[in-house]
Design a protein around this motif. Structure first.
Motif, PDB file in Angstrom:
ATOM      1  N   SER A 155       0.358  -1.319   0.223  1.00  9.36           N
ATOM      2  CA  SER A 155       0.542  -0.297   0.039  1.00  9.36           C
ATOM      3  C   SER A 155       1.022   1.151  -0.028  1.00  9.36           C
ATOM      4  O   SER A 155       1.023   1.995  -0.103  1.00  9.36           O
ATOM      5  CB  SER A 155      -0.620   0.280   1.218  1.00  9.36           C
ATOM      6  OG  SER A 155      -0.135  -0.270   2.468  1.00  9.36           O
ATOM      7  N   CYS A 222     -10.420  -3.201   4.317  1.00  6.33           N
ATOM      8  CA  CYS A 222      -9.091  -1.972   3.452  1.00  6.33           C
ATOM      9  C   CYS A 222      -8.229  -2.830   2.423  1.00  6.33           C
ATOM     10  O   CYS A 222      -8.664  -2.236   1.104  1.00  6.33           O
ATOM     11  CB  CYS A 222      -8.390  -1.501   4.354  1.00  6.33           C
ATOM     12  SG  CYS A 222      -9.605  -0.744   6.065  1.00  6.33           S
ATOM     13  N   ALA A 223      -7.630  -4.387   2.631  1.00  4.75           N
ATOM     14  CA  ALA A 223      -6.470  -4.797   1.781  1.00  4.75           C
ATOM     15  C   ALA A 223      -8.158  -4.860   0.174  1.00  4.75           C
ATOM     16  O   ALA A 223      -7.579  -4.572  -0.974  1.00  4.75           O
ATOM     17  CB  ALA A 223      -6.300  -5.522   2.127  1.00  4.75           C
ATOM     18  N   LEU A 238      -5.602   1.120   3.751  1.00  2.07           N
ATOM     19  CA  LEU A 238      -4.628   0.027   4.030  1.00  2.07           C
ATOM     20  C   LEU A 238      -3.428   0.956   4.775  1.00  2.07           C
ATOM     21  O   LEU A 238      -2.890  -0.358   6.069  1.00  2.07           O
ATOM     22  CB  LEU A 238      -4.852  -0.766   3.097  1.00  2.07           C
ATOM     23  CG  LEU A 238      -3.625  -1.616   3.062  1.00  2.07           C
ATOM     24  CD1 LEU A 238      -4.691  -2.576   3.629  1.00  2.07           C
ATOM     25  CD2 LEU A 238      -3.439  -2.447   1.611  1.00  2.07           C
TER      26      LEU A 238
END
Length: 268
Positions: A155, A222-223, A238
């Protein structure tokens, strides 16, 4: 020092002190060598151009001398005051980070996996310092740290992909951005079974599976959003979730280990 705290056995302050000191010196050595090697590239990136070597506040000779001194002092102190296994892991970390990972960053995206191994070694050092061996619990803890590196670094690398491209680094975020997001999601999901192995091995109580799943789920969501829509706002979300995730997860492991140990003592 989470590896030391999570490992079985009583804490010895003398060993804990020298483990912390030796590990810190090894980390200083690896980072010094890394910045010494990457000085011309650091100067091209906005994130690193203010580092001492990149802005000529420190000479390469001083950096090399400092890195060598820290490496020798770190490995020696671990060998003398802790044990040879911990010292060997400290030396391996310096070699992997400065000698392998740093060189690979300009050659292949496989550098990220090597970098993840580097990040997984410190908890192994803590466990080895506490027990003198690497039992299955140590490898699971190392695997958790290994897996965590990918949502965290991928990220960050996506957010900084323009910088990495300008400096000539072969990062997934630059050469294969879709793979970069997919790998971040894949290893975020791997955190679930890895955490579930800790109670199976008797390191924590079974309630840890539920607590860790809550923490892992937030990072996994989030991923997923980053994988579904790879754009800066999702990569930043993330990244910051991974920063919060790691300390919370480690605290949960230590808390559930403490509760399990207290329960075992009360049953004696």
């Amino acid at each position: 020092m989470a590896g030391y705290a999570i490992a079985p056995g009583a804490t010895q302050l003398f060993t804990l002190f020298w483990t912390a000191a030796g590990t810190t010196l090894c980390a200083c050595s690896a980072n010094s060598f890394n910045q010494w090697i990457e000085t011309p590239y650091d100067a091209q990136m906005s994130r690193t151009r203010n580092r001492p070597l990149a802005r000529y506040a420190l000479s390469p000779v001083h950096a090399l001398t400092f890195g060598t001194a820290c490496g020798v002092a770190g490995v020696t102190s671990l060998f003398v005051f802790v044990n040879p296994l911990t010292a060997g892991l400290g030396l391996a970390n310096i070699v992997l980070y400065a000698g392998v990972y740093t060189r690979m960053k300009r050659l292949t995206i496989a550098n990220t996996w090597v970098g993840a191994v580097v990040g997984a070694i410190p908890p192994l050092m803590g466990w080895a310092a506490a027990t003198g061996a690497l039992s299955p619990g140590a490898w699971v803890l190392g695997a958790i740290m290994f897996a965590w590196q990918f949502p965290h670094f991928n990220s960050l690398a996506y957010t900084l992909r323009a910088d990495y491209s300008k400096a000539g680094y072969r990062m997934m975020s630059v050469t294969r951005p879709r793979l970069n997001a997919r790998v971040a999601l894949r290893y975020s999901l791997l955190m679930f079974p890895l955490c579930a192995m800790l109670p199976v091995l008797g390191i924590t109580d079974m309630l840890f599976i539920a607590d860790s799943s809550i923490v892992n789920a937030y990072m996994a969501v989030c991923a997923y959003k980053f994988w579904k829509h790879p754009e800066p706002k999702h990569s930043r979300r993330l990244f910051f979730s991974s920063i919060a995730h790691l300390p919370v997860l480690l605290i949960l492991i230590m808390a559930h280990k403490f509760w399990q140990d207290r329960k075992a003592q009360s049953n004696i």
